[in-house]
Structures are given as C-alpha cells and as structure tokens.
Design a protein around this motif. Sequence first.
Motif, PDB file in Angstrom:
ATOM      1  N   ARG A   9       0.742  -1.107  -0.044  1.00 58.94           N
ATOM      2  CA  ARG A   9       0.117   0.134   0.015  1.00 58.94           C
ATOM      3  C   ARG A   9       0.840   1.421   0.024  1.00 58.94           C
ATOM      4  O   ARG A   9       0.530   2.209  -0.531  1.00 58.94           O
ATOM      5  CB  ARG A   9      -0.974   0.009   1.149  1.00 58.94           C
ATOM      6  N   GLY A  10       1.824   1.197   0.865  1.00 57.23           N
ATOM      7  CA  GLY A  10       2.780   2.525   0.970  1.00 57.23           C
ATOM      8  C   GLY A  10       3.156   2.712  -0.553  1.00 57.23           C
ATOM      9  O   GLY A  10       3.297   3.804  -1.020  1.00 57.23           O
ATOM     10  N   TRP A  16       0.467   6.913  -6.728  1.00 56.72           N
ATOM     11  CA  TRP A  16      -0.570   7.547  -7.043  1.00 56.72           C
ATOM     12  C   TRP A  16      -0.083   9.130  -6.805  1.00 56.72           C
ATOM     13  O   TRP A  16      -0.508   9.785  -7.574  1.00 56.72           O
ATOM     14  CB  TRP A  16      -1.452   7.235  -5.932  1.00 56.72           C
ATOM     15  N   ASP A  17       0.696   9.538  -5.996  1.00 53.99           N
ATOM     16  CA  ASP A  17       0.851  10.867  -5.828  1.00 53.99           C
ATOM     17  C   ASP A  17       1.557  11.275  -7.002  1.00 53.99           C
ATOM     18  O   ASP A  17       1.643  12.409  -7.381  1.00 53.99           O
ATOM     19  CB  ASP A  17       2.060  11.085  -4.579  1.00 53.99           C
ATOM     20  N   LYS A  18       2.428  10.522  -7.365  1.00 57.20           N
ATOM     21  CA  LYS A  18       3.741  11.020  -8.542  1.00 57.20           C
ATOM     22  C   LYS A  18       2.725  11.051  -9.782  1.00 57.20           C
ATOM     23  O   LYS A  18       2.514  11.874 -10.822  1.00 57.20           O
ATOM     24  CB  LYS A  18       4.527   9.931  -9.075  1.00 57.20           C
ATOM     25  N   PRO A  23      -4.671  14.436  -3.939  1.00 56.49           N
ATOM     26  CA  PRO A  23      -5.066  13.686  -2.876  1.00 56.49           C
ATOM     27  C   PRO A  23      -5.708  12.222  -3.148  1.00 56.49           C
ATOM     28  O   PRO A  23      -6.693  12.303  -4.100  1.00 56.49           O
ATOM     29  CB  PRO A  23      -6.110  14.145  -1.912  1.00 56.49           C
ATOM     30  N   LEU A  24      -5.668  11.225  -2.539  1.00 56.30           N
ATOM     31  CA  LEU A  24      -6.056   9.872  -2.782  1.00 56.30           C
ATOM     32  C   LEU A  24      -7.685   9.864  -2.218  1.00 56.30           C
ATOM     33  O   LEU A  24      -7.712  10.205  -0.907  1.00 56.30           O
ATOM     34  CB  LEU A  24      -5.531   8.853  -2.174  1.00 56.30           C
ATOM     35  N   PRO A  25      -8.486   9.520  -3.136  1.00 54.15           N
ATOM     36  CA  PRO A  25      -9.847   9.385  -2.445  1.00 54.15           C
ATOM     37  C   PRO A  25      -9.974   8.302  -1.329  1.00 54.15           C
ATOM     38  O   PRO A  25      -9.147   7.443  -1.651  1.00 54.15           O
ATOM     39  CB  PRO A  25     -10.646   8.862  -3.621  1.00 54.15           C
ATOM     40  N   PRO A  26     -10.605   8.541  -0.362  1.00 56.80           N
ATOM     41  CA  PRO A  26     -10.584   7.715   0.746  1.00 56.80           C
ATOM     42  C   PRO A  26     -11.155   6.164   0.274  1.00 56.80           C
ATOM     43  O   PRO A  26     -12.185   6.247  -0.514  1.00 56.80           O
ATOM     44  CB  PRO A  26     -11.427   8.283   1.664  1.00 56.80           C
ATOM     45  N   ALA A  31      -5.802  -3.085  -5.071  1.00 50.67           N
ATOM     46  CA  ALA A  31      -5.974  -3.407  -6.432  1.00 50.67           C
ATOM     47  C   ALA A  31      -6.629  -2.466  -7.232  1.00 50.67           C
ATOM     48  O   ALA A  31      -6.191  -2.289  -8.412  1.00 50.67           O
ATOM     49  CB  ALA A  31      -7.007  -4.741  -6.218  1.00 50.67           C
ATOM     50  N   PHE A  32      -7.615  -1.740  -6.825  1.00 49.28           N
ATOM     51  CA  PHE A  32      -8.272  -0.609  -7.575  1.00 49.28           C
ATOM     52  C   PHE A  32      -7.031   0.481  -8.073  1.00 49.28           C
ATOM     53  O   PHE A  32      -7.177   0.861  -9.204  1.00 49.28           O
ATOM     54  CB  PHE A  32      -9.471  -0.045  -6.919  1.00 49.28           C
ATOM     55  N   MET A  33      -6.192   0.670  -6.912  1.00 49.65           N
ATOM     56  CA  MET A  33      -5.494   1.692  -7.243  1.00 49.65           C
ATOM     57  C   MET A  33      -4.353   1.404  -8.505  1.00 49.65           C
ATOM     58  O   MET A  33      -3.927   2.052  -9.163  1.00 49.65           O
ATOM     59  CB  MET A  33      -4.579   2.260  -5.899  1.00 49.65           C
ATOM     60  N   ARG A  34      -3.983   0.024  -8.365  1.00 53.63           N
ATOM     61  CA  ARG A  34      -3.081  -0.440  -9.095  1.00 53.63           C
ATOM     62  C   ARG A  34      -3.696  -0.528 -10.584  1.00 53.63           C
ATOM     63  O   ARG A  34      -2.956  -0.091 -11.763  1.00 53.63           O
ATOM     64  CB  ARG A  34      -2.544  -1.944  -8.940  1.00 53.63           C
TER      65      ARG A  34
END
Length: 93
Positions: A9-10, A16-18, A23-26, A31-34
């Motif tokens: 996750r880290g 995600w930031d790059k 900001p990341l939605p809560p 898996a979704f972020m990937r």
Amino acid sequence: MPGRADPDRGRVLQDWDKAFASPLPPYLSVAFMRKALAYEDQCRRHGGLLPGTRRALRQIAEGKSVIDSTRRIARPGAHLVREWNGRTPRWRF
C-alpha cells in the motif's frame, strides 16, 4: 487476512502521488489503485482518449443525456462491433 494491512500500500500511495498529484480518494483498495495507475500509464503512453470521446464524457458528467452527448460519435446507420471472449456482439444505430 482481515485487519491486516497490505505491505504494498505504501508503494502504491507513492506511485499515486507521482501519477495524479492529487489527494487519494478515501477507501480505495490497493487492487483498484493499481488498475487506475496502469490505465493512467497506458493513457500517457498512447495519448489517452480522443477529444470527441473526452467531450462526450464531460457532457454526460455535467448532466447532458447520453444520446445527445454521443450523437457525433455514433451516427444513425453506424455499426459498433466488439469481439470479447470469442463472441462478437454488434450494435446498430
């Protein structure tokens, strides 16, 4: 296991930031972020959506009907064909 943090996750949060500089939605899963990061990478490599498609999606998001928003994309008489899992569904407008 429930309640156990994903060790990746880290790293995914850094990616995600790059990629998005926002900001990341809560409550997004790793898996979704990937998947979102892979899609963003694909868009950057291949140019993303066509301008007409972007315009139609923006209009739909603003409340315009799908039919009115996509009128330029699929004119009457157009055929859409998609091959998926060995099947080829066809749509006609």
